[in-house]
Design an enzyme around this catalytic site. Structure first.
Site, PDB file in Angstrom:
ATOM      1  N   LYS A 116       0.831  -1.215   0.000  1.00  0.00           N
ATOM      2  CA  LYS A 116       0.000   0.000   0.000  1.00  0.00           C
ATOM      3  C   LYS A 116       0.866   1.265   0.000  1.00  0.00           C
ATOM      4  CE  LYS A 116      -2.335   1.056   3.941  1.00  0.00           C
ATOM      5  NZ  LYS A 116      -2.017   2.427   4.364  1.00  0.00           N
ATOM      6  N   ARG A 118      -7.882  13.280  12.152  1.00  0.00           N
ATOM      7  CA  ARG A 118      -6.502  12.813  12.307  1.00  0.00           C
ATOM      8  C   ARG A 118      -5.510  13.965  12.092  1.00  0.00           C
ATOM      9  NH1 ARG A 118      -5.874   7.211   9.252  1.00  0.00           N
ATOM     10  NH2 ARG A 118      -3.892   7.283  10.402  1.00  0.00           N
ATOM     11  N   GLN A 146       4.574   9.051   7.110  1.00  0.00           N
ATOM     12  CA  GLN A 146       3.787   9.898   6.201  1.00  0.00           C
ATOM     13  C   GLN A 146       4.196  11.360   6.348  1.00  0.00           C
ATOM     14  OE1 GLN A 146      -0.318   9.000   7.077  1.00  0.00           O
ATOM     15  NE2 GLN A 146      -0.154   6.927   6.283  1.00  0.00           N
ATOM     16  N   ASP A 192       1.554  -1.249  11.672  1.00  0.00           N
ATOM     17  CA  ASP A 192       0.222  -1.664  11.219  1.00  0.00           C
ATOM     18  C   ASP A 192      -0.123  -3.080  11.687  1.00  0.00           C
ATOM     19  OD1 ASP A 192      -0.227   0.747  10.004  1.00  0.00           O
ATOM     20  OD2 ASP A 192       0.594   0.112   8.082  1.00  0.00           O
ATOM     21  N   ARG A 226      -6.193   2.767  18.010  1.00  0.00           N
ATOM     22  CA  ARG A 226      -5.960   1.331  17.827  1.00  0.00           C
ATOM     23  C   ARG A 226      -5.484   0.616  19.081  1.00  0.00           C
ATOM     24  NH1 ARG A 226      -3.477   0.674  11.945  1.00  0.00           N
ATOM     25  NH2 ARG A 226      -5.505   0.927  10.946  1.00  0.00           N
ATOM     26  N   ARG A 237      -7.302  -3.103   9.999  1.00  0.00           N
ATOM     27  CA  ARG A 237      -6.251  -3.880  10.676  1.00  0.00           C
ATOM     28  C   ARG A 237      -6.825  -4.633  11.879  1.00  0.00           C
ATOM     29  NH1 ARG A 237      -2.260  -3.302   6.735  1.00  0.00           N
ATOM     30  NH2 ARG A 237      -1.923  -1.111   6.332  1.00  0.00           N
TER      31      ARG A 237
HETATM   32  C1  S3P Z   1       2.264   4.711   6.079  1.00  0.00           C
HETATM   33  C2  S3P Z   1       2.826   4.991   7.291  1.00  0.00           C
HETATM   34  C3  S3P Z   1       2.221   4.577   8.565  1.00  0.00           C
HETATM   35  C4  S3P Z   1       1.290   3.402   8.367  1.00  0.00           C
HETATM   36  C5  S3P Z   1       0.328   3.603   7.222  1.00  0.00           C
HETATM   37  C6  S3P Z   1       1.079   3.859   5.937  1.00  0.00           C
HETATM   38  C7  S3P Z   1       2.896   5.254   4.867  1.00  0.00           C
HETATM   39  O1  S3P Z   1       1.465   5.658   9.070  1.00  0.00           O
HETATM   40  O2  S3P Z   1       0.562   3.183   9.564  1.00  0.00           O
HETATM   41  O3  S3P Z   1      -0.499   2.467   7.060  1.00  0.00           O
HETATM   42  O4  S3P Z   1       2.467   4.899   3.749  1.00  0.00           O
HETATM   43  O5  S3P Z   1       3.833   6.043   5.023  1.00  0.00           O
HETATM   44  P1  S3P Z   1       2.179   6.848   9.898  1.00  0.00           P
HETATM   45  O6  S3P Z   1       3.130   7.510   9.008  1.00  0.00           O
HETATM   46  O7  S3P Z   1       1.068   7.780  10.308  1.00  0.00           O
HETATM   47  O8  S3P Z   1       2.818   6.162  11.060  1.00  0.00           O
END
Ligand code: S3P
Length: 472
Positions: free
Chosen positions: A39, A155, A202, A353, A384, A426
């Site tokens: 993903k 969020r 992210q 995750d 979570r 999840r």
């Molecule tokens: C992701 C980073 C994670 C993860 C999410 C995908 C990404 O989130 O939980 O499913 O694609 O960079 P966070 O960056 O908020 O920890």
């Protein structure tokens, strides 16, 4: 074709998932099963099409083996609104320029009398789509409103918006401070150093994508190493990126987006069949080929290996996008496995995750397991830590929520039950996976929300012997 891909539908409650414990047939020998594309890498590969100079001479970017769950699809209407259409072509996605398709502005008080004339980018419930998009827009200087559903509007966006503002971007919160919707209307232009306050990949990726799109030399200080797919992808594109503990430097140099990108299989999704195999513990070998073996993603497997599980990696190679790939192999069960401990922030991020899944597996292990450094879990699709505990308790597990983690006392008798999935993919997939090992019938309420990240979750679990179906 792009219409089908982009269809989001109204936000409705998902169907339940019915699971009957036990395996249809004991594996005689090795079993192999495939899981969908990663993903995170899929989001980044599609967003690469928005980087300056992307799309080949024929004006195309081909992304092979992309994840087609709801979270990745959530990005497609936004790309279309920005003038890129995405069509399915076999197992690949083809990204091409097209006339921008305006998105309907959702009725929200914050947008009444708000900015007119800029694209409205709806990212449904995908935090990665929204956050990475804000970064790219701030880098390319493209004015747009980025918004999402009610869950996403709760969020945190300030994790990335504040550093982007420090870098000179103009970004306004149109609703609650620190949250979506946001208006991006001025590019980053101040080189220098920014300091991130969270380990979120992210957030770091949004800042790095902004810098790379603007060719702005930046040093990004960050508290924890978490998934580094953006860094690897941009480095593979030729960007000058150097990493040292707690720090990432981008030299402002150009990068070239190739015409084709390959997405490896998702290790977070491979974890579900591997966990089911170990929970059954009835012999045989399960292998999942072509999985992304990026060390920042392997925490679930590595923590269980350290506790005694027979999990290994073979057939290692590296993709053009700089991601290590190989086969995950699991043998045997949990008999020799002890309680697990997650005590380092980087290790938590390497399984961020998989916390709900690790928690239900830990409920089957002797002794007390601890999954710590997990305060960011409170800001996922649900809190979570709380939803995992409530789901696991519905099976009879003994699990305590602390401010930054979960304490699970193994050995409590577990039973099939009607358990909440909280519309959180999840949590629901963890519940359905534990249920495969418990005698009797479990209903995971709203369990079909697995489509967010793993559209064929039930098919994959069935392929290795689970009895699992949607309640229709
Ligand atoms: C992701 C980073 C994670 C993860 C999410 C995908 C990404 O989130 O939980 O499913 O694609 O960079 P966070 O960056 O908020 O920890």
């Amino acid at each position: 074709m792009s219409e089908t891909l982009e269809h989001q539908g109204p936000a409705t409650l998902s169907a339940d998932l019915l699971v009957t414990g036990g395996r249809t047939a004991r594996p005689g020998g090795p079993t192999a099963v495939r899981v969908p594309g990663d993903k995170s890498v899929s989001h980044r590969a599609l967003l690469a099409a928005l980087l300056p100079g992307a799309l080949d001479a024929a004006g195309r970017l081909t992304v092979r083996n992309a994840n087609l769950g709801g979270a990745v699809r959530a990005l497609l209407p936004a790309l279309h609104a920005l003038g890129l259409r995405v069509d399915a072509d076999g197992d690949a996605l083809l990204v091409r320029p097209d006339a921008p398709v305006p998105q309907p502005v959702h009725p929200h008080p914050a947008l009444t009398g708000g900015p007119g004339g800029v694209p409205y980018l709806w990212t449904a419930g995908s935090s990665a789509a929204a956050r990475l998009l804000v970064g790219v827009l701030a880098g390319t200087g493209t004015a747009a409103v980025v918004d999402g559903d009610e869950v996403l509007r709760h969020r945190p966006m300030d994790w990335l918006v504040e550093p982007l503002i420090e870098m000179g971007a103009r970004i306004d919160y149109l609703g609650d401070p620190g949250r979506l919707p946001v208006l991006v209307h001025g590019p980053v232009h101040r080189p220098g150093t920014v300091r991130l306050t969270v380990g979120s990949a992210q957030a770091r990726s949004a800042v790095l994508l902004a810098a790379a799109a603007a060719r702005l030399p930046m040093t990004i200080r960050h508290p924890v190493s978490s998934r580094d797919h953006t860094e690897r992808m941009l480095a593979a594109f030729g960007a000058g990126i150097t990493e040292s503990p707690g720090e990432l430097r981008y030299d402002g140099g150009a990068c070239t987006v190739p015409a084709e990108l390959d997405v490896p299989a998702d290790p977070s999704l491979a974890a579900y069949p591997v966990a089911a195999h170990l929970l059954w513990g009835d012999g045989g070998e399960l292998s999942v080929p072509g999985v992304c073996l990026n060390p920042t993603r392997l925490g679930f497997f590595d923590v269980l290996r350290r506790a005694g599980a027979d999990i290994g990696y073979r057939d290692r190679t590296v993709t053009g996008g700089g991601e290590p790939v190989g086969t995950v192999v699991a043998r045997g069960g949990l008999d020799a496995v002890t309680a697990v401990r997650v005590e380092r922030p980087a290790e938590l991020h390497a399984l961020i995750d998989e916390v709900p899944l690790l928690a239900v597996v830990a409920a089957r292990l002797p002794g007390t397991s601890w999954i710590g450094c997990a305060e960011e879990l409170r800001f996922k699709e649900t809190d979570r830590l709380e939803t995992t505990a409530r789901m696991a308790r519905a099976f009879g597990a003994r699990i305590e929520v602390e401010s930054d983690g979960l304490r699970i006392t193994g050995g409590a008798p577990l039973r099939a039950a009607s358990v909440p999935g909280f519309e959180d993919h999840r949590v629901a997939m963890a519940a359905a996976t534990l249920a495969t090992s418990l005698p009797g019938r479990t209903t995971v309420l709203g369990g079909a929300c697995h489509r967010t990240s793993f559209p064929d979750f039930a098919d994959v679990q069935r392929a290795i012997g689970a009895r699992m179906a949607e309640d229709i």
